[in-house]
Design an enzyme around this catalytic site. Structure first.
Site, PDB file in Angstrom:
ATOM      1  N   THR A  64       2.743  -1.660   8.958  1.00 47.13           N
ATOM      2  CA  THR A  64       3.095  -2.619  10.019  1.00 47.13           C
ATOM      3  C   THR A  64       3.292  -4.027   9.480  1.00 47.13           C
ATOM      4  OG1 THR A  64       0.787  -3.191  10.501  1.00 47.13           O
ATOM      5  CG2 THR A  64       1.739  -1.291  11.678  1.00 47.13           C
TER       6      THR A  64
ATOM      7  N   HIS B 231      10.071 -24.572   8.345  1.00 44.53           N
ATOM      8  CA  HIS B 231       9.041 -25.310   9.070  1.00 44.53           C
ATOM      9  C   HIS B 231       7.649 -25.181   8.458  1.00 44.53           C
ATOM     10  CE1 HIS B 231      11.482 -25.400  13.104  1.00 44.53           C
ATOM     11  NE2 HIS B 231      12.118 -25.950  12.080  1.00 44.53           N
TER      12      HIS B 231
ATOM     13  N   CYS C 195       3.098  -3.327   4.069  1.00 47.88           N
ATOM     14  CA  CYS C 195       2.332  -2.142   4.460  1.00 47.88           C
ATOM     15  C   CYS C 195       3.075  -1.496   5.628  1.00 47.88           C
ATOM     16  CB  CYS C 195       0.876  -2.476   4.789  1.00 47.88           C
ATOM     17  SG  CYS C 195       0.630  -3.505   6.249  1.00 47.88           S
TER      18      CYS C 195
ATOM     19  N   HIS D 157       6.727 -31.464   9.814  1.00 45.67           N
ATOM     20  CA  HIS D 157       6.328 -30.169   9.276  1.00 45.67           C
ATOM     21  C   HIS D 157       5.348 -30.331   8.115  1.00 45.67           C
ATOM     22  CE1 HIS D 157       9.172 -28.433  11.945  1.00 45.67           C
ATOM     23  NE2 HIS D 157      10.242 -28.841  11.287  1.00 45.67           N
TER      24      HIS D 157
ATOM     25  N   ASP E 181       0.857  -1.174   0.000  1.00 39.50           N
ATOM     26  CA  ASP E 181       0.000   0.000   0.000  1.00 39.50           C
ATOM     27  C   ASP E 181       0.898   1.231   0.000  1.00 39.50           C
ATOM     28  OD1 ASP E 181       1.000   0.163   2.569  1.00 39.50           O
ATOM     29  OD2 ASP E 181      -0.958   0.272   3.550  1.00 39.50           O
TER      30      ASP E 181
END
Length: 370
Positions: A66, A97, A64, A133, A7
């Site tokens: 955060t 993993h 973005c 995994h 963004d």
């Protein structure tokens, strides 16, 4: 191919990551945004995630301010495992993993140098493949599949504005594509495998055709069976290479009528040039399957499908054996209502417009003219 998106808050970092990818000869596709003007991260995160889920891109990077919101958006797409990472260790562990196929970062959380370390670690760390995994990833997919079934949202890559792209995931198709890629494969084996791959892709492309119940009589008693309902079918190969896929498709739908569109690619401009078109008289009333082994620049397929639309055809699907991301993108932009079925998605186009690694000129190899 890497899908990358952001963004406005992640725009500057996205541009720096793109420069890193260019410097390291890593192909990518930018899904926006295109400036620092305020915008909504779900739009761009979702677009990049769809490309990864469909196989158009191998991995994705979304950014973005955060990293939280855009990672949530990406993870709403079936098949996506997007990990929000703020340091290289997390990027390494999520690949080892979780086999994460998308990386999310916060431009307001990590600096440029740290972000590039995270990207490098993420792209260069393979999945460990350990049983524990793999088992846990399978459980995640099962849980997600159950949740998606309850909301009737199970398509590969589809919304109100974008066609569906289905990349085959079948061992027989992969085996046969491996055979036709080999330069030592002769004309007979090449032609036979092209036909067989077409039949296998055709099986996938016809699985949602409508059915109706009819009453018949067996040697034992009367019973109800299913038959195809609604529109009749038509096959339209793009000459000449598309002819190699016709027999395989006809083995599945022998009653289909066959039209032909002749296009060649100008070696200088790479643009399609029409030289022949002959279609069934009622083609506009039929469900049309356009077949062409190679989707390179997309020019020939785009032109052929536009020609069909000009003739009144409304229900069209495109079947290819090998595709380049550039061709898929061009097709979707030109014809967002046409679903695309692909045997394998390759890396890129070279400077001559050929698919890499590809298989060479499909027409020459089918007909032995080179």
């Amino acid at each position: 191919m890497i899908a990358i998106a952001s963004d406005h808050g992640g725009y500057d970092l996205k541009e720096r990551v793109k420069k890193y990818l260019e410097e390291n000869n890593i192909p990518f596709q930018d899904f926006g945004c295109d400036s620092k003007a305020s915008c909504d991260y779900p739009v761009f995160g979702h677009a990049a995630a769809k490309a990864v889920a469909a196989g158009t891109c191998e991995k994705g990077i979304v950014i973005c301010t955060t990293g939280i919101g855009i990672s949530i958006s990406a993870n709403k797409v079936k098949g996506i495992r997007c990990a929000l990472c703020s340091e290289p260790l997390s990027a390494k562990m999520t690949r080892l993993h979780n086999d994460a196929n998308m990386l999310a970062m916060g431009a307001g959380i990590v600096g440029e140098n740290l972000a590039l370390e995270i990207v490098e670690t993420f792209l260069n760390t393979p999945f460990s493949g350990e049983e524990r995994h793999s088992r846990r990833i399978s459980l995640i997919e099962e849980i997600c599949a159950g949740a998606q079934n309850t909301t009737n949202n199970t398509k590969t890559q589809e919304d109100n504005h974008m066609s569906k792209v289905v990349v085959m995931d079948h061992p027989l198709i992969e085996q046969k594509i491996g055979i036709i890629r080999r330069k030592e494969t002769g004309t007979k084996d090449f032609r036979q495998n092209i036909s067989e791959i077409a039949m296998l892709i055709g099986y996938e492309a016809t699985k949602d055709l409508k059915l109706e119940e009819v009453e018949i009589e067996t040697p034992i008693c009367k019973t109800t069976v299913k038959q195809l309902k609604g529109k009749k079918l038509a096959l339209v190969p793009i000459l000449r290479a598309g002819l190699g896929m016709v027999d395989g498709m006809l083995s599945l739908i022998p009653a289909a009528k066959v039209g032909h569109i002749g296009l060649y690619r100008d070696p200088e401009t790479l643009k399609p040039v029409e030289y022949y078109c002959k279609l069934p008289a009622d083609c506009a009333e039929r469900e049309v399957f356009v077949v062409d082994p190679m989707l390179a620049t997309g020019g020939s397929s785009i032109a052929a499908i536009q020609l069909l639309k000009d003739k009144g055809c409304k229900s069209i699907r495109l079947l290819c054996i090998i595709a380049a991301p550039e061709g898929v993108k061009a097709m979707q932009e030109a014809h967002p209502d046409v679903d695309i079925y692909i045997g394998a998605m390759d890396q890129k186009l070279n400077d001559h417009g050929y698919i890499v690694p590809g298989l060479g000129d499909a027409g020459d190899r089918i007909f032995g003219t080179k």
